[in-house]
Write an enzyme that holds these catalytic residues in place. Structure first.
Site, mmCIF file in Angstrom:
data_model
loop_
_atom_site.group_PDB
_atom_site.id
_atom_site.type_symbol
_atom_site.label_atom_id
_atom_site.label_comp_id
_atom_site.label_asym_id
_atom_site.label_seq_id
_atom_site.Cartn_x
_atom_site.Cartn_y
_atom_site.Cartn_z
ATOM 1 C CB VAL A 208 105.621 46.526 26.933
ATOM 2 C CG1 VAL A 208 104.939 47.326 25.829
ATOM 3 C CG2 VAL A 208 106.701 47.352 27.617
ATOM 4 C CG HIS A 209 99.855 43.775 28.282
ATOM 5 N ND1 HIS A 209 100.072 44.546 29.400
ATOM 6 C CD2 HIS A 209 98.517 43.572 28.213
ATOM 7 C CE1 HIS A 209 98.917 44.783 29.991
ATOM 8 N NE2 HIS A 209 97.955 44.216 29.297
#
Length: 363
Positions: A208-209
């Protein structure tokens, strides 16, 4: 003759490796291949490890731009890339993907009337709230020559009126080239599955980014709470940006105490390939990982409402769920591809095709 690659972020290091190798093979003594590294990704686990593993030549220029707001970062890059190009006077500049380094490089080259090539052109998510979407559109319209990884990418450019003969090429995907070359190496060299005490197809892999998830507490909380609710081991190589926001929102301590979510540091390319290959399922908001999941025959759940890699969704190997906890949970439990994969990203020869086209144009 001189060609200069402009890169700055993790996905670009993966793409530039096979293209640089192909350029050196095809051009030989006819041209020098150099590199500008903007420093957009500067953490050792996000930059240097990729140069080491993929045997990428040391950059001739490291601009060390670092982090900042999009405008600040892009502006600094534009200034410094222009200085480097003025000194180098290349016959062509190659940019990759959709980062701030990409758009800054393409604009700098265009304003100096340097022939510019965009690798991974034509991708569209049709969400202009994504900074990457703006970068893609601007880069495609500023670049001299566009190398598209898929037929859908070519069609996207046609819809925008980019159809000039000699400007748009369907080459296949250079990340397929990198994966073909390095997946066997990863199996031999990487011990990450053993080191983390994981069993093949008995864990989930998650990354997740994206700003749409990290910059909104509700989204990030929904995603990680669902990971903890899955009752299945979830391995998360944690991006520095995501760690910062988890700490800021007061969520990190709870996640670290979870028995089902295993937070690890960002990993290199070879270790990531092994995690992707051995995972039962991948949950991600990364564009490149959606594609790698498809190439490695691992089902993918995308934590976004749309994707630039629509081909993977059409093929039935990728499912879009956004940050909705019910959709994430249901997909993680029930999603299974219903058909065999097709060769939508080419057969591993994109880099050589690109190098041959560049050769014709600059030599």
């Amino acid at each position: 003759m001189k060609i200069i690659n402009i890169v700055g972020a993790r996905p670009q290091f993966i793409k530039v490796a096979p293209v640089t190798e192909a350029l050196n093979e095809v051009l030989g003594r006819k041209a020098t291949v150099k590199m500008i590294h903007t420093g957009q990704h500067y953490n050792g686990n996000m930059s240097q490890i990729f140069f080491d593993e993929l045997k990428i030549p040391k950059p001739n220029w490291n601009l060390r731009i670092g982090s900042g707001t999009h405008g600040e970062q892009t502006g600094k890059m534009l200034i410094e890339i222009e200085k480097a190009l003025l000194e180098e006077k290349p016959d062509g500049a190659v940019v990759y993907g959709d980062t701030n380094s990409t758009v800054a490089g393409s604009l700098a080259a265009a304003k100096l009337h340097i022939l510019s090539f965009h690798v991974e052109a034509g991708l569209r998510s049709f969400n202009r709230e994504m900074p990457e979407e703006i970068n893609r559109i601007l880069t495609d319209h500023a670049s001299s020559v566009l190398f598209c990884p898929t037929k859908d990418a070519v069609n996207n450019l046609k819809r925008e009126g980019i159809t000039k003969r000699g400007k748009v090429y369907l080459t296949g995907d250079v990340m397929k080239d990198a994966l073909v070359k390095n997946s066997k190496i990863a199996r031999k060299k990487s011990a990450i599955i053993k080191d983390l005490n994981l069993k093949r197809k008995k864990f989930l892999l998650a990354t997740v980014h994206r700003a749409e998830n990290t910059d909104t507490k509700r989204n990030l909380e929904n995603i990680f709470n669902t990971f903890m609710d899955l009752k299945e081991k979830v391995v998360v190589p944690l991006h520095p940006r995501t760690r910062k926001y988890l700490e800021q929102y007061g969520l990190l301590k709870k996640i670290l105490e979870s028995l089902m979510v295993e937070i690890i540091k960002p990993v290199g390319y070879l270790e990531m390939l092994e995690l992707e290959r051995n995972a039962r399922l991948i949950l991600t908001d990364s564009g490149g990982i959606q594609k790698e999941a498809y190439l490695l025959k691992t089902p993918c759940i995308t934590l976004r409402e749309e994707t630039e890699w629509v081909e993977t969704v059409k093929a039935g190997w990728n499912k879009l769920v956004g940050a909705d906890p019910k959709k994430i949970y249901s997909a993680a439990r029930n999603f299974k591809p219903r058909k065999e994969r097709e060769y939508i990203f080419g057969r591993g020869s994109a880099s050589r095709k690109i190098a041959k086209i560049i050769e014709k144009m600059v030599c």
